[in-house]
Scaffold this motif. Structure first.
Motif, PDB file in Angstrom:
ATOM      1  N   SER A  27       0.833  -1.201   0.000  1.00 13.44           N
ATOM      2  CA  SER A  27       0.000   0.000   0.000  1.00 13.44           C
ATOM      3  C   SER A  27       0.864   1.246   0.000  1.00 13.44           C
ATOM      4  O   SER A  27       1.973   1.258   0.524  1.00 13.44           O
ATOM      5  CB  SER A  27      -0.943   0.010   1.203  1.00 13.44           C
ATOM      6  OG  SER A  27      -0.203   0.050   2.396  1.00 13.44           O
ATOM      7  N   LEU A  28       0.339   2.273  -0.612  1.00 14.40           N
ATOM      8  CA  LEU A  28       0.999   3.573  -0.658  1.00 14.40           C
ATOM      9  C   LEU A  28       0.538   4.370   0.559  1.00 14.40           C
ATOM     10  O   LEU A  28      -0.641   4.652   0.722  1.00 14.40           O
ATOM     11  CB  LEU A  28       0.637   4.303  -1.950  1.00 14.40           C
ATOM     12  CG  LEU A  28       1.245   5.684  -2.133  1.00 14.40           C
ATOM     13  CD1 LEU A  28       2.753   5.580  -2.284  1.00 14.40           C
ATOM     14  CD2 LEU A  28       0.642   6.351  -3.346  1.00 14.40           C
ATOM     15  N   GLN A  82       2.742  10.484  -0.253  1.00 17.81           N
ATOM     16  CA  GLN A  82       3.622  11.004  -1.298  1.00 17.81           C
ATOM     17  C   GLN A  82       3.862  12.480  -1.097  1.00 17.81           C
ATOM     18  O   GLN A  82       3.038  13.168  -0.509  1.00 17.81           O
ATOM     19  CB  GLN A  82       2.994  10.821  -2.684  1.00 17.81           C
ATOM     20  CG  GLN A  82       3.007   9.440  -3.203  1.00 17.81           C
ATOM     21  CD  GLN A  82       2.512   9.410  -4.635  1.00 17.81           C
ATOM     22  OE1 GLN A  82       1.832  10.315  -5.085  1.00 17.81           O
ATOM     23  NE2 GLN A  82       2.853   8.361  -5.351  1.00 17.81           N
ATOM     24  N   SER A  94       7.981   8.952  -1.997  1.00 18.13           N
ATOM     25  CA  SER A  94       6.825   8.127  -1.647  1.00 18.13           C
ATOM     26  C   SER A  94       7.182   7.185  -0.507  1.00 18.13           C
ATOM     27  O   SER A  94       8.306   6.706  -0.418  1.00 18.13           O
ATOM     28  CB  SER A  94       6.358   7.294  -2.832  1.00 18.13           C
ATOM     29  OG  SER A  94       6.098   8.098  -3.940  1.00 18.13           O
ATOM     30  N   VAL A 120       6.018   3.551   0.907  1.00 18.50           N
ATOM     31  CA  VAL A 120       5.274   2.355   0.534  1.00 18.50           C
ATOM     32  C   VAL A 120       5.370   1.361   1.678  1.00 18.50           C
ATOM     33  O   VAL A 120       6.453   1.126   2.209  1.00 18.50           O
ATOM     34  CB  VAL A 120       5.846   1.746  -0.766  1.00 18.50           C
ATOM     35  CG1 VAL A 120       5.103   0.475  -1.138  1.00 18.50           C
ATOM     36  CG2 VAL A 120       5.788   2.762  -1.893  1.00 18.50           C
ATOM     37  N   TYR A 162       4.792  -2.537   2.935  1.00 16.23           N
ATOM     38  CA  TYR A 162       4.617  -3.927   2.537  1.00 16.23           C
ATOM     39  C   TYR A 162       4.598  -4.759   3.803  1.00 16.23           C
ATOM     40  O   TYR A 162       5.636  -4.956   4.437  1.00 16.23           O
ATOM     41  CB  TYR A 162       5.748  -4.377   1.615  1.00 16.23           C
ATOM     42  CG  TYR A 162       5.629  -5.820   1.202  1.00 16.23           C
ATOM     43  CD1 TYR A 162       4.658  -6.204   0.289  1.00 16.23           C
ATOM     44  CD2 TYR A 162       6.453  -6.780   1.737  1.00 16.23           C
ATOM     45  CE1 TYR A 162       4.526  -7.517  -0.080  1.00 16.23           C
ATOM     46  CE2 TYR A 162       6.324  -8.098   1.373  1.00 16.23           C
ATOM     47  CZ  TYR A 162       5.362  -8.458   0.462  1.00 16.23           C
ATOM     48  OH  TYR A 162       5.229  -9.769   0.105  1.00 16.23           O
ATOM     49  N   GLU A 194       8.181  -0.567   5.979  1.00 14.04           N
ATOM     50  CA  GLU A 194       7.965   0.636   5.197  1.00 14.04           C
ATOM     51  C   GLU A 194       9.253   0.971   4.455  1.00 14.04           C
ATOM     52  O   GLU A 194      10.344   0.797   4.985  1.00 14.04           O
ATOM     53  CB  GLU A 194       7.597   1.825   6.088  1.00 14.04           C
ATOM     54  CG  GLU A 194       6.198   1.775   6.606  1.00 14.04           C
ATOM     55  CD  GLU A 194       5.848   3.032   7.373  1.00 14.04           C
ATOM     56  OE1 GLU A 194       6.750   3.830   7.673  1.00 14.04           O
ATOM     57  OE2 GLU A 194       4.677   3.204   7.686  1.00 14.04           O
TER      58      GLU A 194
END
Length: 97
Positions: free
Chosen positions: A45-46, A49, A59, A61, A63, A67
């Motif tokens: 997921s983002l 930004q 950005s 991100v 997972y 991060e």
């Protein structure tokens, strides 16, 4: 075209529309399963930004529980891994903007 042919065409169109509306939840469930998502939440997921200039973007991100900070644009992209307990990157992006 007779009235009977017109009614048959309209009823066939209505049947197709109802069929599409009823199959929409099933198609959504199949697409979530195919995408590897479990429990309706994405593993990737983002978080946030920030535009640095016209071409570069910073950005965050996420997972799973990790991060990463990604700098995209310019001549090359840079990936910085961050192992933290909280959302330090997300908090820093919110604070800066």
């Amino acid at each position: 075209m007779t009235l009977d042919d017109g009614l048959t065409a309209c009823s066939a169109l209505m049947f197709v529309i109802v069929l599409l509306v009823c199959l929409k939840p099933l198609l959504k469930l199949v697409s979530l399963h195919r995408g590897g998502q479990k429990g309706g939440s994405a593993a990737l997921s983002l978080v946030g930004q920030m535009a640095l200039d016209r071409t570069r973007r910073l950005s965050v991100v996420r997972y799973g529980s990790r991060e990463v900070l990604v700098l995209t644009g310019g001549n090359q992209d840079v990936l910085l891994e961050w192992q933290n307990e909280g959302g330090a990157f997300a908090a820093a992006l919110e604070e800066a903007s």
